[in-house]
Design a protein around this motif. Structure first.
Motif, PDB file in Angstrom:
ATOM      1  N   PHE A  57       0.836  -1.206   0.000  1.00 45.67           N
ATOM      2  CA  PHE A  57       0.000   0.000   0.000  1.00 45.67           C
ATOM      3  C   PHE A  57       0.868   1.252   0.000  1.00 45.67           C
ATOM      4  N   GLU A  59      -0.127   5.399  -0.314  1.00 45.46           N
ATOM      5  CA  GLU A  59      -1.152   6.418  -0.530  1.00 45.46           C
ATOM      6  C   GLU A  59      -0.805   7.243  -1.760  1.00 45.46           C
ATOM      7  N   ASP A 117      -8.670   7.231   7.192  1.00 45.53           N
ATOM      8  CA  ASP A 117      -8.062   6.330   6.211  1.00 45.53           C
ATOM      9  C   ASP A 117      -7.140   7.075   5.251  1.00 45.53           C
ATOM     10  N   ASN A 143      -7.825   1.383  -3.057  1.00 45.17           N
ATOM     11  CA  ASN A 143      -7.725   0.764  -1.733  1.00 45.17           C
ATOM     12  C   ASN A 143      -7.765   1.848  -0.678  1.00 45.17           C
ATOM     13  N   SER A 144      -8.162   1.456   0.501  1.00 41.04           N
ATOM     14  CA  SER A 144      -8.088   2.362   1.642  1.00 41.04           C
ATOM     15  C   SER A 144      -7.368   1.634   2.770  1.00 41.04           C
ATOM     16  N   GLN A 145      -6.722   2.429   3.607  1.00 40.84           N
ATOM     17  CA  GLN A 145      -5.996   1.846   4.731  1.00 40.84           C
ATOM     18  C   GLN A 145      -6.273   2.691   5.971  1.00 40.84           C
ATOM     19  N   GLY A 149      -3.874  -0.343   9.824  1.00 44.01           N
ATOM     20  CA  GLY A 149      -2.997  -0.943   8.831  1.00 44.01           C
ATOM     21  C   GLY A 149      -3.630  -1.947   7.892  1.00 44.01           C
ATOM     22  N   THR A 150      -4.882  -2.315   8.127  1.00 43.48           N
ATOM     23  CA  THR A 150      -5.530  -3.248   7.205  1.00 43.48           C
ATOM     24  C   THR A 150      -5.790  -2.531   5.875  1.00 43.48           C
ATOM     25  N   ILE A 151      -5.699  -3.258   4.793  1.00 45.77           N
ATOM     26  CA  ILE A 151      -5.929  -2.683   3.470  1.00 45.77           C
ATOM     27  C   ILE A 151      -7.233  -3.260   2.929  1.00 45.77           C
TER      28      ILE A 151
END
Length: 174
Positions: A57, A59, A117, A143-145, A149-151
């Motif tokens: 990931f 950003e 996020d 994607n968002s995080q 920390g989960t994606i």
């Protein structure tokens, strides 16, 4: 019988009645119903392939906007979309709000901006033109995080409409 018990009895009766409900649907019935419905015409553009991001990931904005100029037909829409993405990444509330048709349109969408996020905008999945309503919908994948920390994969629908001044702006994000 108290009020809670009465509600429970009514719910059980309703659920029991619905559970045994079977419907015989014939093709002619379906065709009759379809002919009654007014189907909204739309021009939908979807890229032939959408790449899946497999890297860790990061950003940012990874959309190749030049690839969609012809499909969108209105370059200003892509500029507003990119500006909105940038505002979410740089935490620029004024820029976020300015991408919307009005403050009234921006307010219910502030949860996107207020989210903790991080966002990764990967690709435009499809573009739908609704000429009879003057709307254009752009579906974006990414994607968002969150801070944990989960994606998570995400799909956002940006709906655009012209302002009274003739400028394309977002009227909602879904």
């Amino acid at each position: 019988m108290n009020r809670k018990q009465l509600i429970m009895v009514v719910m059980v009766v309703v659920l029991a009645a619905c559970g045994n409900n079977t419907a015989d649907v014939t093709n002619s019935t379906i065709e009759d119903k379809q002919s009654e419905l007014e189907v909204e015409s739309r021009d939908t553009t979807t890229p032939e392939t959408v790449e899946v991001f497999t890297e860790p990931f990061k950003e940012g904005i990874f959309v190749d906007f030049a690839k969609y100029k012809e499909a969108v037909k209105e370059e200003q829409i892509l500029e507003v979309l990119k500006s909105n993405f940038e505002s979410l990444i740089t935490d620029n509330e004024e820029q976020f709000r300015n991408s919307f048709l009005t403050e009234k349109n921006a307010d219910p969408n502030m949860f996107w901006f207020e989210s903790p996020d991080q966002f990764q905008f990967i690709e435009i999945e499809s573009i739908e033109h609704y000429p009879e309503k003057g709307n254009i919908h752009i579906y974006v994948i990414g994607n968002s995080q969150p801070p944990d920390g989960t994606i998570s994969p995400m799909k956002m629908m940006y709906a655009f409409r012209k302002s009274d001044a003739g400028q394309w702006k977002i009227y909602t994000i879904d």
